[in-house]
Design an enzyme around this catalytic site. Structure first.
Site, PDB file in Angstrom:
ATOM      1  NE  ARG A 145      52.428 -14.340  24.373  1.00  0.00           N
ATOM      2  CZ  ARG A 145      51.840 -13.435  25.096  1.00  0.00           C
ATOM      3  NH1 ARG A 145      50.943 -12.647  24.571  1.00  0.00           N
ATOM      4  NH2 ARG A 145      52.148 -13.296  26.373  1.00  0.00           N
ATOM      5  CE  LYS A 168      39.349  -7.550   4.508  1.00  0.00           C
ATOM      6  NZ  LYS A 168      38.278  -8.545   4.588  1.00  0.00           N
ATOM      7  CG  ASP A 182      41.513  -5.626  -1.867  1.00  0.00           C
ATOM      8  OD1 ASP A 182      41.176  -6.708  -2.372  1.00  0.00           O
ATOM      9  OD2 ASP A 182      40.686  -4.782  -1.498  1.00  0.00           O
ATOM     10  CG  HIS A 183      42.245 -11.896  -1.120  1.00  0.00           C
ATOM     11  ND1 HIS A 183      41.375 -11.382  -0.204  1.00  0.00           N
ATOM     12  CD2 HIS A 183      41.549 -12.863  -1.771  1.00  0.00           C
ATOM     13  CE1 HIS A 183      40.218 -12.013  -0.291  1.00  0.00           C
ATOM     14  NE2 HIS A 183      40.285 -12.921  -1.231  1.00  0.00           N
ATOM     15  CE  LYS A 199      39.477 -13.239  -5.323  1.00  0.00           C
ATOM     16  NZ  LYS A 199      39.406 -14.613  -4.891  1.00  0.00           N
ATOM     17  CD  GLU A 208      32.324 -14.900   1.097  1.00  0.00           C
ATOM     18  OE1 GLU A 208      33.252 -15.665   1.360  1.00  0.00           O
ATOM     19  OE2 GLU A 208      32.040 -13.909   1.785  1.00  0.00           O
ATOM     20  CG  ASP A 265      34.689  -9.408   5.701  1.00  0.00           C
ATOM     21  OD1 ASP A 265      35.878  -9.428   6.053  1.00  0.00           O
ATOM     22  OD2 ASP A 265      34.090 -10.407   5.228  1.00  0.00           O
ATOM     23  CG  HIS A 267      37.621  -7.795  -1.180  1.00  0.00           C
ATOM     24  ND1 HIS A 267      38.955  -7.555  -0.993  1.00  0.00           N
ATOM     25  CD2 HIS A 267      37.270  -8.698  -0.238  1.00  0.00           C
ATOM     26  CE1 HIS A 267      39.391  -8.284   0.027  1.00  0.00           C
ATOM     27  NE2 HIS A 267      38.389  -8.986   0.501  1.00  0.00           N
ATOM     28  CE  LYS A 325      31.437 -13.741   5.489  1.00  0.00           C
ATOM     29  NZ  LYS A 325      32.404 -14.038   4.424  1.00  0.00           N
TER      30      LYS A 325
HETATM   31  C1  BG6 Z   1      37.957 -11.838   2.855  1.00  0.00           C
HETATM   32  C2  BG6 Z   1      36.832 -11.680   3.837  1.00  0.00           C
HETATM   33  O1  BG6 Z   1      38.644 -10.634   2.684  1.00  0.00           O
HETATM   34  O2  BG6 Z   1      37.426 -12.251   1.603  1.00  0.00           O
HETATM   35  C3  BG6 Z   1      36.044 -12.966   3.977  1.00  0.00           C
HETATM   36  O3  BG6 Z   1      37.368 -11.318   5.100  1.00  0.00           O
HETATM   37  C4  BG6 Z   1      35.587 -13.454   2.629  1.00  0.00           C
HETATM   38  O4  BG6 Z   1      34.933 -12.801   4.849  1.00  0.00           O
HETATM   39  C5  BG6 Z   1      36.759 -13.491   1.648  1.00  0.00           C
HETATM   40  O5  BG6 Z   1      35.062 -14.759   2.810  1.00  0.00           O
HETATM   41  C6  BG6 Z   1      36.285 -13.796   0.248  1.00  0.00           C
HETATM   42  O6  BG6 Z   1      37.389 -14.002  -0.559  1.00  0.00           O
HETATM   43  P1  BG6 Z   1      37.287 -14.919  -1.840  1.00  0.00           P
HETATM   44  O7  BG6 Z   1      38.651 -14.849  -2.452  1.00  0.00           O
HETATM   45  O8  BG6 Z   1      36.905 -16.293  -1.368  1.00  0.00           O
HETATM   46  O9  BG6 Z   1      36.236 -14.316  -2.700  1.00  0.00           O
END
Ligand code: BG6
Length: 512
Positions: A50, A157, A186-187, A191, A225, A244, A249, A349
């Protein structure tokens, strides 16, 4: 270097192009692909958002992102300048149907200029409230059907916020696209070390015969984390650790650890096997939810001399919030391979360090000959698959201490990825974007398994929603979550592994 990866000429259209993900992850990943010669010969990126911006403004901003976040950030200015010429930008109101005519015209113009043949990837890097709206408007413009050209959709996501919304979103998308056009990110699957789970299991003959209930006592998966929610409080309030991290994951990691060998390495075969695991997750009954699911929220503490705010003090967070920033649970997979083996999952976290790892605990020997040894832990061998940081693999094994008698000690046999000095490890987004460009959905989540994963998580969400007195334990920042999480593991002599920054170290006292 030009590697033949068969990516057809195409345009990558990024919705949410003025956002953080585009700046920090997506464009740096595209640049890294460019640096390795992996982009198609004819290629362009169209950023859509936007905010008002010219192509030049967009290019300048993306150059900064590349310099800060690309793996090839040291590239010279000339190379960078050449690359950014393929970046374009248009400003539209993505909630306004009529504006999609502007997008459509721009794509025709870019196709002509770059010879990209009408092949488009649409990347939704936008708030979930737009996940239906944008594809709906693309469909109205006739931009979603595969024909001579391909059309693909990448959805970030969270894919739904519960079972019902995930089903609803799947249904909507499948009304406008075929399943094989939809790429649900799903990142974690991008990895390198997560993909190595499959290689470790299926490229070696020594693990697989032991990989079952006869030899494995339990499996532990931790994604810790040390950061808090930072500026994402608004989003996190409605999400929490379960939605989350765990629903996506962590359950993806469970599937990769637990699945049967696929017949071949391709999207259908691998995703079929993963689906069976999600279908075999034993549903959590209401009377187990108190005991087998623990949630926590971080409270303020001084950590190594630094004051860290409690979750309720974070920006965008309700001062009485009951959102969990930590969740730990015990689950079972009801199938022949895993019957009776507990899987312990935890994520949170503001824990002591950033670490993600899978720990396979093998059963102890049936007759313990060296039990007198104080230094030797007889609980069984453990195999640690370290996802991050200090990526690698570690096997703890008993070894004789030289000298008289049979003194045994636990030693580490470890491999660290960093020892492969010449190997370039791509970022998760680089790998995932490239896979979508070549039409390989193996590392993306399929609609049916996303729904199955929600199905497993839904009773927990319902339980917390309907029982406002369900315990939410506070834990101080910098600790491993609420103590009560230790009680998930019933055997008194067993605990979670307390991992450190370095793969080979563990214990409460180590370098974090
Ligand atoms: C994301 C979450 O999908 O993954 C975040 O929304 C989280 O809250 C993150 O911090 C963690 O990813 P990575 O690759 O740093 O383990």
């Amino acid at each position: 270097m030009k590697v033949n990866i068969n990516a057809e000429d195409q345009i990558l259209v990024i919705f949410g192009a003025s956002g953080d993900l585009t700046y920090r992850k997506l464009i740096p990943a595209v640049f890294d692909l460019h640096m390795q010669g992996l982009l198609p010969d004819n290629f362009a990126v169209l950023g859509v958002s936007r905010s008002e911006m010219s192509d030049e403004d967009f290019r300048t901003r993306m150059s900064q992102g590349i310099k800060e976040f690309a793996l090839f950030k040291e590239a010279d200015d000339k190379t960078l300048h050449e690359f950014i010429q393929c970046l374009y930008y248009i400003s539209i109101n993505t909630k306004e149907s009529n504006d999609y005519g502007i997008l459509s015209n721009k794509l025709v113009e870019l196709d002509k200029a770059h010879n990209t043949k009408g092949n488009y990837i649409f990347y939704l890097s936008v708030p979930p409230s737009l996940y239906k709206m944008i594809p709906g408007f693309l469909s109205e413009q006739g931009l979603t059907k595969n024909g001579q050209s391909f059309r693909r959709l990448i959805v970030e996501k969270p894919f739904g916020s519960d079972l019902e919304s995930a089903r609803d979103l799947n249904k909507f998308l499948l009304d406008n696209f075929e399943e094989d056009q939809i790429y649900r990110i799903d990142h974690y699957l991008g990895k390198e070390t997560v993909q190595n789970v499959l290689v470790t299991r299926f490229a070696n003959s020594i693990y697989e015969p032991l990989w079952n209930r006869n030899f494995i006592h339990h499996v532990e998966i931790t994604a810790a984390e040390n950061i808090g929610v930072g500026s994402r409080g608004g989003y996190y309030e409605d999400s929490g650790a379960l939605r989350d991290m765990l629903q996506n994951h962590l359950l993806q990691l469970v599937a990769l650890i637990a699945m049967e060998p696929p017949t071949v390495i391709n999207a259908t075969s691998i995703r079929n096997e993963k689906l069976k695991i999600f279908q075999s997750l034993r549903p959590l009954k209401e009377n187990e939810l108190f005991k087998n699911v623990i949630r926590g929220q971080y409270g303020a503490a001084n950590v190594r001399g630094e004051y860290q705010k409690g979750y309720r003090e974070e920006q965008g967070v309700d001062p009485n919030s009951r959102t969990e920033t930590f969740v730990a649970l015990k689950l079972f997979i009801d199938n022949w391979r895993w019957g009776g083996v507990p899987f312990y999952l935890r994520t949170g976290k503001r824990l002591p360090t950033r670490v993600t790892e899978i720990v396979i605990h093998f059963k102890p020997t049936p007759h313990q000959l060296f039990i007198e040894n104080k230094e030797f832990c007889t609980d069984g061998n453990i195999l640690v698959i370290r996802i991050q940081p200090d990526e690698g693999i570690l096997l703890k094994t008993g070894m004789k201490i030289p000298g008289s008698g049979y003194n045994v000690k636990n030693i580490n046999m470890d491999f660290h990825y960093k020892d492969l000095q010449e190997t370039y490890v791509p970022s998760a987004y680089e790998r995932l974007l490239l896979d979508c460009m070549i039409g390989d959905a193996t590392l993306y989540a399929r609609g049916d398994s996303v729904e199955e994963a929600w199905e497993f998580v839904q009773p927990i969400l319902d339980f917390w929603k309907n029982n406002s007195d369900a315990p939410l334990y506070q834990y101080p920042c910098g600790t491993w979550g609420p103590d009560v999480a230790d009680t998930l593991i019933e055997e008194k002599h067993l605990t979670w592994r307390y991992p450190c920054k370095n793969l080979a170290d563990d214990g409460i006292y180590c370098e974090l």
